[in-house]
Design a protein around this motif. Structure first.
Motif, PDB file in Angstrom:
ATOM      1  N   HIS A  21      83.309 -19.580  25.822  1.00  0.00           N
ATOM      2  CA  HIS A  21      83.652 -19.651  27.958  1.00  0.00           C
ATOM      3  C   HIS A  21      81.846 -20.191  28.187  1.00  0.00           C
ATOM      4  CE1 HIS A  21      87.839 -19.401  27.347  1.00  0.00           C
ATOM      5  NE2 HIS A  21      87.771 -18.185  26.568  1.00  0.00           N
ATOM      6  N   GLY A  22      82.612 -20.089  29.453  1.00  0.00           N
ATOM      7  CA  GLY A  22      81.270 -20.384  30.038  1.00  0.00           C
ATOM      8  C   GLY A  22      81.879 -20.129  31.581  1.00  0.00           C
ATOM      9  N   ASN A  31      74.988 -18.724  35.997  1.00  0.00           N
ATOM     10  CA  ASN A  31      75.412 -20.016  35.265  1.00  0.00           C
ATOM     11  C   ASN A  31      75.086 -19.410  33.612  1.00  0.00           C
ATOM     12  OD1 ASN A  31      75.897 -21.817  32.886  1.00  0.00           O
ATOM     13  ND2 ASN A  31      74.658 -23.153  34.678  1.00  0.00           N
ATOM     14  N   LEU A  32      76.644 -18.334  32.985  1.00  0.00           N
ATOM     15  CA  LEU A  32      76.199 -17.766  31.396  1.00  0.00           C
ATOM     16  C   LEU A  32      77.762 -18.030  31.141  1.00  0.00           C
ATOM     17  CD1 LEU A  32      77.777 -13.868  33.967  1.00  0.00           C
ATOM     18  CD2 LEU A  32      75.176 -14.690  32.902  1.00  0.00           C
ATOM     19  N   SER A  33      76.737 -18.389  29.572  1.00  0.00           N
ATOM     20  CA  SER A  33      78.001 -18.716  28.484  1.00  0.00           C
ATOM     21  C   SER A  33      77.495 -17.429  27.518  1.00  0.00           C
ATOM     22  CB  SER A  33      77.283 -19.180  27.686  1.00  0.00           C
ATOM     23  OG  SER A  33      77.908 -19.429  26.556  1.00  0.00           O
ATOM     24  N   TYR A  52      82.283 -20.381  47.953  1.00  0.00           N
ATOM     25  CA  TYR A  52      81.908 -20.452  46.374  1.00  0.00           C
ATOM     26  C   TYR A  52      82.741 -20.901  44.869  1.00  0.00           C
ATOM     27  CZ  TYR A  52      78.229 -19.202  49.529  1.00  0.00           C
ATOM     28  OH  TYR A  52      77.074 -19.428  50.226  1.00  0.00           O
ATOM     29  N   PRO A  53      82.676 -22.423  44.990  1.00  0.00           N
ATOM     30  CA  PRO A  53      83.644 -22.135  43.219  1.00  0.00           C
ATOM     31  C   PRO A  53      83.191 -22.010  42.282  1.00  0.00           C
ATOM     32  CG  PRO A  53      82.403 -24.166  44.313  1.00  0.00           C
ATOM     33  CD  PRO A  53      82.416 -23.588  45.531  1.00  0.00           C
ATOM     34  N   TYR A  54      84.137 -20.970  41.485  1.00  0.00           N
ATOM     35  CA  TYR A  54      83.271 -21.096  40.045  1.00  0.00           C
ATOM     36  C   TYR A  54      84.128 -21.258  38.884  1.00  0.00           C
ATOM     37  CZ  TYR A  54      86.685 -16.867  40.902  1.00  0.00           C
ATOM     38  OH  TYR A  54      88.071 -16.533  40.851  1.00  0.00           O
TER      39      TYR A  54
END
Length: 200
Positions: A21-22, A31-33, A52-54
């Protein structure tokens, strides 16, 4: 609130090795993975008010496009229009969903369950335990089905109160877990078909 430090802890609860998942948060340089079973933490200063969309940045399942949300950063001088300290100030939320909406969602859920049942019959009718990747997928699917049962129970509890708003929302949550289960199950079925699994 604008100027606050925001700390986000993320854990990937998946079991299957390809269920990465990111997490990206627009405008905040996040920005994570995350591989299955891993946890990550990010922190930043919310230095500008806004929305702010994520979203998930790794294609993970049939519900990938639904893995999104919004972070609301309120202005530094923001005041609640209806403070909790004022007992005369009430927010009224009108019901959005009706019994017809609930019944429609449950019909979809039952159709989805039929797909799940057929996939389960195929998998358990073959030597799936001889394929470690499939065993991991099955474990993940069982987890998702457990979540689906919990959501179904909450939907039914809301129905008992004739609370069609929450009944429909929980029925939709139940369906989302079903879709995830079906997606994982179909991947396991395809793997077995492509790798010469034999019928029991």
């Amino acid at each position: 609130i604008e100027g606050d430090e925001v700390i986000i802890h993320l854990t990937n609860l998946e079991r299957a090795e390809d269920e990465t998942h990111g997490f990206a948060l627009y405008g905040q340089n996040v920005n994570l993975s995350l591989e299955p079973g891993k946890t990550a933490t990010t922190r930043f200063i919310a230095d500008k008010a806004g929305v702010y969309p994520y979203y998930c940045t790794e294609f993970c399942s049939a519900l990938h496009l639904e893995m999104e949300g919004y972070l609301l950063v309120k202005p530094e001088d923001y005041e609640e229009e209806c403070p909790k300290t004022n007992p005369d100030c009430n927010i009224i939320i009108e019901d959005k969903y009706t019994q017809a909406d609930y019944d429609k969602q449950v019909k979809v859920n039952l159709e989805t369950q039929a797909v799940i049942d057929s996939v389960v019959a195929f998998i358990t009718g073959h030597n799936y335990k001889d394929f470690p990747p499939v065993v991991a997928l099955v474990e993940d699917a069982v987890d998702q089905l457990g979540f689906a049962k919990e959501a179904k129970a909450k939907a039914e509890a809301a129905v008992a109160k004739e609370d069609w708003q929450n009944a429909t929302l929980w029925a939709n949550q139940w369906w989302q877990y079903q879709v995830k289960t079906a997606d994982i199950g179909l991947r396991a079925k395809t793997y077995l078909e492509e790798h010469g699994a034999r019928a029991n």
